[in-house]
Scaffold this motif. Structure first.
Motif, PDB file in Angstrom:
ATOM      1  N   SER A 390       0.714  -1.080   0.036  1.00  0.00           N
ATOM      2  CA  SER A 390      -0.102  -0.050   0.121  1.00  0.00           C
ATOM      3  C   SER A 390       0.877   1.213   0.245  1.00  0.00           C
ATOM      4  CB  SER A 390      -0.887  -0.119   1.435  1.00  0.00           C
ATOM      5  OG  SER A 390      -1.737   1.138   1.378  1.00  0.00           O
ATOM      6  N   ASP A 392      -0.836   3.982   0.745  1.00  0.00           N
ATOM      7  CA  ASP A 392      -1.727   4.973   1.671  1.00  0.00           C
ATOM      8  C   ASP A 392      -1.221   5.299   3.039  1.00  0.00           C
ATOM      9  OD1 ASP A 392      -4.093   5.055   3.863  1.00  0.00           O
ATOM     10  OD2 ASP A 392      -4.776   5.736   2.003  1.00  0.00           O
ATOM     11  N   VAL A 395      -2.313   3.507   6.201  1.00  0.00           N
ATOM     12  CA  VAL A 395      -1.985   2.184   6.537  1.00  0.00           C
ATOM     13  C   VAL A 395      -0.560   2.075   6.583  1.00  0.00           C
ATOM     14  CG1 VAL A 395      -1.971  -0.068   4.860  1.00  0.00           C
ATOM     15  CG2 VAL A 395      -3.813   1.503   4.384  1.00  0.00           C
ATOM     16  N   ARG A 396       0.129   2.741   6.066  1.00  0.00           N
ATOM     17  CA  ARG A 396       1.797   2.542   6.250  1.00  0.00           C
ATOM     18  C   ARG A 396       1.922   2.930   7.930  1.00  0.00           C
ATOM     19  NH1 ARG A 396       5.632   4.649   1.745  1.00  0.00           N
ATOM     20  NH2 ARG A 396       6.730   2.834   2.337  1.00  0.00           N
TER      21      ARG A 396
END
Length: 521
Positions: A390, A392, A395-396
């Motif tokens: 990902s 995003d 998310v990270r």
């Protein structure tokens, strides 16, 4: 149980004669004033030939003693390790505060500075832990803290990349003995099951250093100046001065071993020695002299080597987080100010600190460690899959929480595991030194895992960490199965026949090769 009127404790390496009425007995059912002292420093052995303790003691008195040791020993070593890790990891905070620009860093200069630190750190790991045993932890730990505090302070005055590399080499030399030295020191005070949690009480300072270091760096950067120093130079100067003060304080508060602790009564000293020695099969003294045979037993123990390999793999992640978490956060939140970026590094470390205490606490109650190696790997694997899969921001950033919650727990657990699977004090010192040395080879690798041209997604670094976490899962599982199988084989051995004709020294030198020794998973 009340014990009183005990004679003066023997010095390191000395022993007392076994009470005449106990020489031919397989156990002493009750500790009292006349035999507790002999249980502490037994002239023959601490256990019977099958590894069973020769003594039993009051669990209430033991709990009271353990709490007293916790309060006197753990806070000081925890503070020393906190600033040991801060003085090591503040390079990442300084980098996003302008260190790289002011020193004219280019290409792989930052990675090279990290590597120089680990070269000296690795080379001096085992020698420093043996020096700790020879000098006594009460002198060695404060001295090394004082020296790396001075070195950290010196980093504030570097002006070129070669100067920074020279100072970091010295920092690695002086910090080399701190983590294994504290682990070895605590093994003099705590029983096998207790050790992992007590190790976590100081190793938790690593993730806390990540959070506190970020907060401290943010606060320092709010200052206009410190003396004649500005920006990132203030970070090294202020944190170095604090470390120097802690080192001086530790000279007054740390004591080498229970027998020399002024804050223990004579009865408590005897109990402290007896309970540790009751787990060491075939030993006559708790603190033996440095011996080549037992030194090699500690280094080449199969559990030492396999655990050290796991710690190497794990440390690629742990040290990578320490040095590159600010850089990773900057790649995610590049639009934020440097102070805001520093603050974003804090929450994942707080979560990591919680689990660094929780899992070793459970380990203490279960007297198990290997299973937690296995359980730690999946969360790291999921976290790095999130990084790789990902782009995003949320998310990270969430992935850093999963990674921190499992990566830091292996610090206390691996050191406790190698300590639990040797017998003598010399072997324990060598085993812990080997484990930490191998772990810091992982730190050296981590310095080259996040490369400038791989930014901002760092596919190589994240892919490497996914691979190491997967390998930890596989290796830890295989080792656990081997330990159970080999212990089963050991139970079928003829202890009397194998020990027949051996002298007491030859029996002691067997260490984990003693026929009655069982692996402690």
């Amino acid at each position: 149980m009340s014990v009183s009127n005990l004679a003066e404790q023997p010095s390191e390496g000395e022993s007392l004669p076994l009470p005449q009425d106990a020489k031919n007995r397989d156990s002493i059912d009750v500790l009292n004033a006349s035999n507790l002292r002999h249980a502490a420093e037994r002239g023959q052995v601490a256990t019977d030939k099958h590894g069973q303790s020769l003594v039993r003691y009051d669990p209430v008195a033991e709990r009271r003693l353990r709490l007293k040791i916790d309060l006197y020993i753990v806070p000081t070593v925890a503070l020393l390790y906190l600033f040991c890790f801060i003085d090591r990891a503040n390079l990442g905070n300084a980098k996003i505060a302008g260190l790289d620009k002011d020193l004219g860093m280019d290409g792989y200069d930052y990675n090279a500075i990290i590597s120089v630190f680990y070269i000296s750190y690795i080379l001096f790991e085992i020698p420093c832990n043996l020096l700790c045993k020879w000098m006594g932890p009460g002198w060695f730990l404060p001295l090394t803290a004082l020296l790396f505090g001075i070195t950290s302070l010196g980093t504030a005055f570097v002006n070129t990349v070669p100067q920074a590399m020279g100072v970091r080499f010295l920092l690695g030399l002086f910090e080399a003995g701190m983590m294994p030295g504290i682990a070895y020191y605590l093994s003099r005070w705590y029983r096998r099951a207790e050790l992992a949690f007590r190790l976590s009480l100081y190793i938790v300072m690593a993730p806390l250093a990540g959070s506190f270091g970020g907060l401290l760096a943010s606060a320092i950067l709010e200052l206009d100046h410190f003396g004649g120093l500005h920006t990132w130079r203030m970070i090294f100067a202020i944190e170095g001065i604090v470390t120097i003060g802690l080192g001086l304080m530790a000279f007054l508060t740390l004591t080498d071993r229970p027998a020399t602790a002024r804050w223990l009564t004579e009865e408590e000293k005897a109990l402290a020695i007896a309970r540790v020695k009751s787990e060491r099969i075939g030993t006559t003294v708790v603190l033996d002299k440095i011996d080549k045979a037992k030194l090699l037993r500690g280094i080449f123990n199969p559990i030492t080597l396999s655990t050290a390999f796991v710690f190497l793999l794990n440390n690629i992640t742990v040290q990578g987080l320490a040095f590159f978490a600010p850089t990773i956060v900057k790649s995610i939140y590049g639009h934020k100010t440097p102070v805001q970026q520093q603050l974003y590094t804090v929450p994942p470390y707080v979560v990591g600190a919680f689990f660094t205490l929780l899992l070793p606490l459970i380990s203490w109650r279960m007297d198990k460690r290997q299973i937690f190696f296995i359980l730690s790997a999946p969360l790291m694997m999921i976290g790095y899959c999130m990084f790789l899969g990902s782009t995003d921001q949320s998310v990270r950033y969430g992935a850093t929480f999963l990674i921190a919650s499992s990566a830091f727990t292996l610090g206390p657990l691996t050191n406790a595991q190698v300590s639990a699977n040797v017998v003598s004090d010399t072997a324990r010192s060598a085993a812990i030194g080997t484990n930490v040395m191998m772990g810091n080879i992982g730190g050296l690798i981590s310095g080259w895992s996040f490369l400038p041209w791989d930014a901002p997604d760092y596919h190589i670094g994240n892919g490497l960490n996914l691979a190491t976490a997967s390998t930890v899962l596989i290796v830890s599982t295989l080792v656990l199965l081997w330990m159970k199988r080999d212990s089963q084989k050991r139970r079928a051995r003829d202890v009397d026949a194998e020990l027949s004709g051996l002298t007491q020294k030859e029996i002691e030198d067997l260490d984990w090769k003693h026929p009655a020794f069982q692996w402690k998973p």
